[in-house]
Design a protein around this motif. Structure first.
Motif, PDB file in Angstrom:
ATOM      1  N   THR A   1      -6.916  62.791 -25.952  1.00 55.94           N
ATOM      2  CA  THR A   1      -6.699  63.349 -24.609  1.00 55.94           C
ATOM      3  C   THR A   1      -5.410  62.831 -23.964  1.00 55.94           C
ATOM      4  OG1 THR A   1      -7.982  61.566 -23.562  1.00 55.94           O
ATOM      5  CG2 THR A   1      -9.193  63.518 -24.290  1.00 55.94           C
ATOM      6  N   ASP A   2      -4.662  61.996 -24.662  1.00 55.08           N
ATOM      7  CA  ASP A   2      -3.451  61.407 -24.073  1.00 55.08           C
ATOM      8  C   ASP A   2      -2.330  61.383 -25.108  1.00 55.08           C
ATOM      9  OD1 ASP A   2      -1.776  60.186 -22.246  1.00 55.08           O
ATOM     10  OD2 ASP A   2      -2.457  58.168 -22.763  1.00 55.08           O
ATOM     11  N   LEU A   3      -1.906  62.575 -25.536  1.00 55.60           N
ATOM     12  CA  LEU A   3      -0.892  62.688 -26.567  1.00 55.60           C
ATOM     13  C   LEU A   3       0.408  63.245 -25.979  1.00 55.60           C
ATOM     14  CD1 LEU A   3      -2.953  64.215 -29.527  1.00 55.60           C
ATOM     15  CD2 LEU A   3      -2.332  61.829 -29.165  1.00 55.60           C
ATOM     16  N   HIS A   4       1.506  62.546 -26.271  1.00 55.85           N
ATOM     17  CA  HIS A   4       2.823  63.011 -25.831  1.00 55.85           C
ATOM     18  C   HIS A   4       3.862  62.728 -26.914  1.00 55.85           C
ATOM     19  CE1 HIS A   4       1.056  63.453 -21.840  1.00 55.85           C
ATOM     20  NE2 HIS A   4       0.609  62.220 -21.955  1.00 55.85           N
ATOM     21  N   PRO A   5       3.633  63.198 -28.156  1.00 52.99           N
ATOM     22  CA  PRO A   5       4.579  62.885 -29.236  1.00 52.99           C
ATOM     23  C   PRO A   5       5.954  63.497 -29.023  1.00 52.99           C
ATOM     24  CG  PRO A   5       2.986  64.521 -29.947  1.00 52.99           C
ATOM     25  CD  PRO A   5       2.518  64.029 -28.624  1.00 52.99           C
ATOM     26  N   GLY A   6       6.001  64.666 -28.370  1.00 55.20           N
ATOM     27  CA  GLY A   6       7.288  65.298 -28.119  1.00 55.20           C
ATOM     28  C   GLY A   6       8.163  64.471 -27.202  1.00 55.20           C
ATOM     29  N   ALA A   7       7.575  63.974 -26.121  1.00 56.12           N
ATOM     30  CA  ALA A   7       8.330  63.135 -25.186  1.00 56.12           C
ATOM     31  C   ALA A   7       8.802  61.857 -25.858  1.00 56.12           C
ATOM     32  CB  ALA A   7       7.460  62.812 -23.972  1.00 56.12           C
ATOM     33  N   ALA A   8       7.942  61.267 -26.688  1.00 53.52           N
ATOM     34  CA  ALA A   8       8.325  60.041 -27.398  1.00 53.52           C
ATOM     35  C   ALA A   8       9.455  60.316 -28.380  1.00 53.52           C
ATOM     36  CB  ALA A   8       7.110  59.467 -28.125  1.00 53.52           C
ATOM     37  N   PHE A   9       9.403  61.457 -29.055  1.00 49.98           N
ATOM     38  CA  PHE A   9      10.464  61.812 -30.003  1.00 49.98           C
ATOM     39  C   PHE A   9      11.812  61.892 -29.302  1.00 49.98           C
ATOM     40  CE2 PHE A   9      13.212  64.691 -32.290  1.00 49.98           C
ATOM     41  CZ  PHE A   9      12.998  64.395 -33.614  1.00 49.98           C
ATOM     42  N   TRP A  10      11.873  62.619 -28.195  1.00 52.85           N
ATOM     43  CA  TRP A  10      13.143  62.786 -27.496  1.00 52.85           C
ATOM     44  C   TRP A  10      13.618  61.479 -26.879  1.00 52.85           C
ATOM     45  CZ3 TRP A  10      15.693  66.498 -29.204  1.00 52.85           C
ATOM     46  CH2 TRP A  10      15.122  67.742 -29.483  1.00 52.85           C
ATOM     47  N   ARG A  11      12.674  60.648 -26.436  1.00 48.38           N
ATOM     48  CA  ARG A  11      13.049  59.340 -25.897  1.00 48.38           C
ATOM     49  C   ARG A  11      13.694  58.486 -26.985  1.00 48.38           C
ATOM     50  NH1 ARG A  11       8.657  58.529 -23.604  1.00 48.38           N
ATOM     51  NH2 ARG A  11       7.599  57.201 -25.125  1.00 48.38           N
ATOM     52  N   GLY A  12      13.091  58.478 -28.167  1.00 46.62           N
ATOM     53  CA  GLY A  12      13.658  57.727 -29.281  1.00 46.62           C
ATOM     54  C   GLY A  12      14.973  58.313 -29.757  1.00 46.62           C
ATOM     55  N   TYR A  13      15.093  59.625 -29.721  1.00 51.16           N
ATOM     56  CA  TYR A  13      16.337  60.280 -30.165  1.00 51.16           C
ATOM     57  C   TYR A  13      17.496  59.869 -29.271  1.00 51.16           C
ATOM     58  CZ  TYR A  13      19.209  63.973 -32.204  1.00 51.16           C
ATOM     59  OH  TYR A  13      20.197  64.661 -32.878  1.00 51.16           O
ATOM     60  N   ARG A  14      17.293  59.944 -27.967  1.00 49.19           N
ATOM     61  CA  ARG A  14      18.358  59.590 -27.029  1.00 49.19           C
ATOM     62  C   ARG A  14      18.714  58.101 -27.118  1.00 49.19           C
ATOM     63  NH1 ARG A  14      15.181  62.931 -23.684  1.00 49.19           N
ATOM     64  NH2 ARG A  14      14.228  61.074 -22.771  1.00 49.19           N
ATOM     65  N   ALA A  15      17.696  57.254 -27.244  1.00 50.15           N
ATOM     66  CA  ALA A  15      17.924  55.810 -27.236  1.00 50.15           C
ATOM     67  C   ALA A  15      18.630  55.318 -28.500  1.00 50.15           C
ATOM     68  CB  ALA A  15      16.597  55.072 -27.051  1.00 50.15           C
ATOM     69  N   ASN A  16      18.358  55.952 -29.637  1.00 47.69           N
ATOM     70  CA  ASN A  16      18.814  55.410 -30.917  1.00 47.69           C
ATOM     71  C   ASN A  16      19.933  56.209 -31.571  1.00 47.69           C
ATOM     72  OD1 ASN A  16      16.754  53.438 -30.745  1.00 47.69           O
ATOM     73  ND2 ASN A  16      15.270  54.853 -31.614  1.00 47.69           N
ATOM     74  N   LEU A  17      20.363  57.282 -30.941  1.00 46.62           N
ATOM     75  CA  LEU A  17      21.352  58.167 -31.557  1.00 46.62           C
ATOM     76  C   LEU A  17      22.616  57.419 -31.990  1.00 46.62           C
ATOM     77  CD1 LEU A  17      22.434  60.950 -32.310  1.00 46.62           C
ATOM     78  CD2 LEU A  17      23.107  61.267 -29.916  1.00 46.62           C
ATOM     79  N   ARG A  18      23.235  56.700 -31.076  1.00 44.67           N
ATOM     80  CA  ARG A  18      24.488  56.019 -31.392  1.00 44.67           C
ATOM     81  C   ARG A  18      24.277  54.867 -32.374  1.00 44.67           C
ATOM     82  NH1 ARG A  18      27.792  54.538 -26.102  1.00 44.67           N
ATOM     83  NH2 ARG A  18      29.215  53.859 -27.756  1.00 44.67           N
ATOM     84  N   GLY A  19      23.217  54.091 -32.165  1.00 41.97           N
ATOM     85  CA  GLY A  19      22.972  52.947 -33.037  1.00 41.97           C
ATOM     86  C   GLY A  19      22.730  53.352 -34.473  1.00 41.97           C
ATOM     87  N   VAL A  20      21.972  54.413 -34.679  1.00 45.64           N
ATOM     88  CA  VAL A  20      21.697  54.882 -36.041  1.00 45.64           C
ATOM     89  C   VAL A  20      22.953  55.463 -36.677  1.00 45.64           C
ATOM     90  CG1 VAL A  20      20.437  56.606 -37.378  1.00 45.64           C
ATOM     91  CG2 VAL A  20      19.251  55.290 -35.640  1.00 45.64           C
ATOM     92  N   ALA A  21      23.690  56.263 -35.914  1.00 49.79           N
ATOM     93  CA  ALA A  21      24.883  56.922 -36.462  1.00 49.79           C
ATOM     94  C   ALA A  21      25.905  55.917 -36.984  1.00 49.79           C
ATOM     95  CB  ALA A  21      25.512  57.817 -35.398  1.00 49.79           C
ATOM     96  N   LYS A  22      26.009  54.759 -36.343  1.00 49.68           N
ATOM     97  CA  LYS A  22      26.994  53.753 -36.750  1.00 49.68           C
ATOM     98  C   LYS A  22      26.765  53.252 -38.174  1.00 49.68           C
ATOM     99  CE  LYS A  22      28.011  51.966 -32.123  1.00 49.68           C
ATOM    100  NZ  LYS A  22      27.906  50.782 -31.215  1.00 49.68           N
ATOM    101  N   LEU A  23      25.520  53.297 -38.648  1.00 40.84           N
ATOM    102  CA  LEU A  23      25.221  52.821 -40.003  1.00 40.84           C
ATOM    103  C   LEU A  23      24.828  53.957 -40.936  1.00 40.84           C
ATOM    104  CD1 LEU A  23      23.222  49.600 -39.038  1.00 40.84           C
ATOM    105  CD2 LEU A  23      25.581  49.752 -39.846  1.00 40.84           C
ATOM    106  N   TRP A  24      24.252  55.011 -40.391  1.00 37.93           N
ATOM    107  CA  TRP A  24      23.826  56.144 -41.208  1.00 37.93           C
ATOM    108  C   TRP A  24      25.032  56.870 -41.825  1.00 37.93           C
ATOM    109  CZ3 TRP A  24      19.436  58.132 -43.189  1.00 37.93           C
ATOM    110  CH2 TRP A  24      19.415  59.481 -43.572  1.00 37.93           C
ATOM    111  N   ILE A  25      26.061  57.116 -41.024  1.00 43.00           N
ATOM    112  CA  ILE A  25      27.226  57.851 -41.526  1.00 43.00           C
ATOM    113  C   ILE A  25      27.979  57.067 -42.620  1.00 43.00           C
ATOM    114  CG2 ILE A  25      29.476  58.813 -40.888  1.00 43.00           C
ATOM    115  CD1 ILE A  25      28.239  59.606 -38.202  1.00 43.00           C
ATOM    116  N   PRO A  26      28.255  55.757 -42.440  1.00 45.86           N
ATOM    117  CA  PRO A  26      28.874  55.013 -43.550  1.00 45.86           C
ATOM    118  C   PRO A  26      28.028  55.009 -44.814  1.00 45.86           C
ATOM    119  CG  PRO A  26      29.098  53.795 -41.505  1.00 45.86           C
ATOM    120  CD  PRO A  26      28.183  54.944 -41.218  1.00 45.86           C
TER     121      PRO A  26
END
Length: 225
Positions: free
Chosen positions: A82-107
Motif C-alpha cells: 500500500t506504500d509503493l513509489h518505485p518511480g519516484a525513487a528511480f528518478w530521485r536516484g537518476y538525478r542524484a547519481n547521473l554525474r557521479g556515475v558518468a565520470k566512471l562509466w564512460i571511461p
C-alpha cells in the motif's frame, strides 16, 4: 479501527510483499527502458560487427545512469504493497547519481571498446587474447562495484574508483556472484539476443544488490560517518 488494521496486515503479508517486489521490478524495468531507448535502438540497428564496437559503446552511455537509478530504487523499495513509489525513487536516484556515475562509466566503456576493437581487428591469439579478456572481466566487475557504491553513497569519483578496486578482493563472494551474473548475461546474449538481458535489467540489478550486501555493509560501517 478494524478496517485500518486489516488494510495494514494486507499490505505487509507474504503475498503482498511478493506483489510489491514484482510491481517494483516492472516499474523500474519500464523506466530503465525509457531512459535508455535511444541507445538501445542504436544497438539493435548496429548488428554484431567488430567495426561497430566503438559505436556500441557510445550507445551504452545512457545505460550507466539508468542502472544506477535502478539500483537506488530497488535498494530503497518499500515492502508494503500500500506504500509503493518505485518511480519516484528511480528518478530521485537518476538525478542524484547521473554525474557521479558518468565520470566512471564512460571511461570504462571507452576502455572496453579499445580492448574489444583490438581483439576483433588485430586477430589477437594465445596469451595476449586471454590476458585482454581477463582485463575486460576485471574491469566489468570493477564497474559493478562502482555502480553499487555510487548509487547508494556520496563519495568523490576517485574514492569510488579506489573502493571498487579494494572490494574486488576484499569481498570475493560478491565478485564471484557478479562474475556469475556476467556469464549469465553473456550467455543470454549469445543464445538469444542483446534484447533479453536488457529486458531483465531490473532483475539483474536486484541480483547485483543481493551479491553486494557485504560490500554495502562494510562501506556503511567503515567509510561513512
Amino acid at each position: 479501527m478494524t478496517d485500518t488494521t486489516a488494510g495494514h496486515r494486507f499490505g505487509e503479508g507474504p503475498l503482498a510483499r511478493a506483489s510489491a517486489l514484482v510491481y517494483t521490478l516492472l516499474v523500474v524495468e519500464l523506466l530503465f527502458l525509457l531512459t535508455t531507448v535511444p541507445g538501445l535502438i542504436g544497438l539493435v540497428l548496429l548488428g554484431r560487427d567488430a567495426t561497430n564496437i566503438p559505436l556500441a559503446a557510445l550507445c551504452l552511455i545512457p545505460a550507466g545512469p539508468a542502472l544506477s537509478a535502478a539500483l537506488y530504487a530497488l535498494h530503497h523499495r518499500r515492502l508494503d504493497l500500500t506504500d509503493l513509489h518505485p518511480g519516484a525513487a528511480f528518478w530521485r536516484g537518476y538525478r542524484a547519481n547521473l554525474r557521479g556515475v558518468a565520470k566512471l562509466w564512460i571511461p570504462w566503456l571507452l576502455w572496453l571498446a579499445v580492448i574489444g576493437s583490438n581483439l576483433a581487428t588485430a586477430g589477437a591469439r594465445g596469451w595476449w587474447a586471454a590476458l585482454s579478456v581477463l582485463i575486460a572481466v576485471a574491469a566489468t566487475l570493477w564497474i559493478a562495484n562502482v555502480l553499487v557504491i555510487t548509487s547508494l553513497f556520496a563519495f568523490r569519483a576517485r574514492d569510488v574508483a579506489r573502493l571498487s578496486v579494494y572490494f574486488l578482493t576484499r569481498s570475493p563472494r560478491a565478485s564471484l556472484g557478479n562474475a556469475c551474473l556476467l556469464v549469465l548475461a553473456a550467455g543470454l546474449t549469445l543464445v538469444a539476443s542483446e534484447a533479453l538481458p536488457v529486458l531483465l535489467a531490473s532483475v539483474f540489478a536486484s541480483m547485483l544488490l543481493l551479491n553486494s550486501r557485504t560490500v554495502i555493509a562494510e562501506v556503511r560501517e567503515r567509510f561513512t560517518a
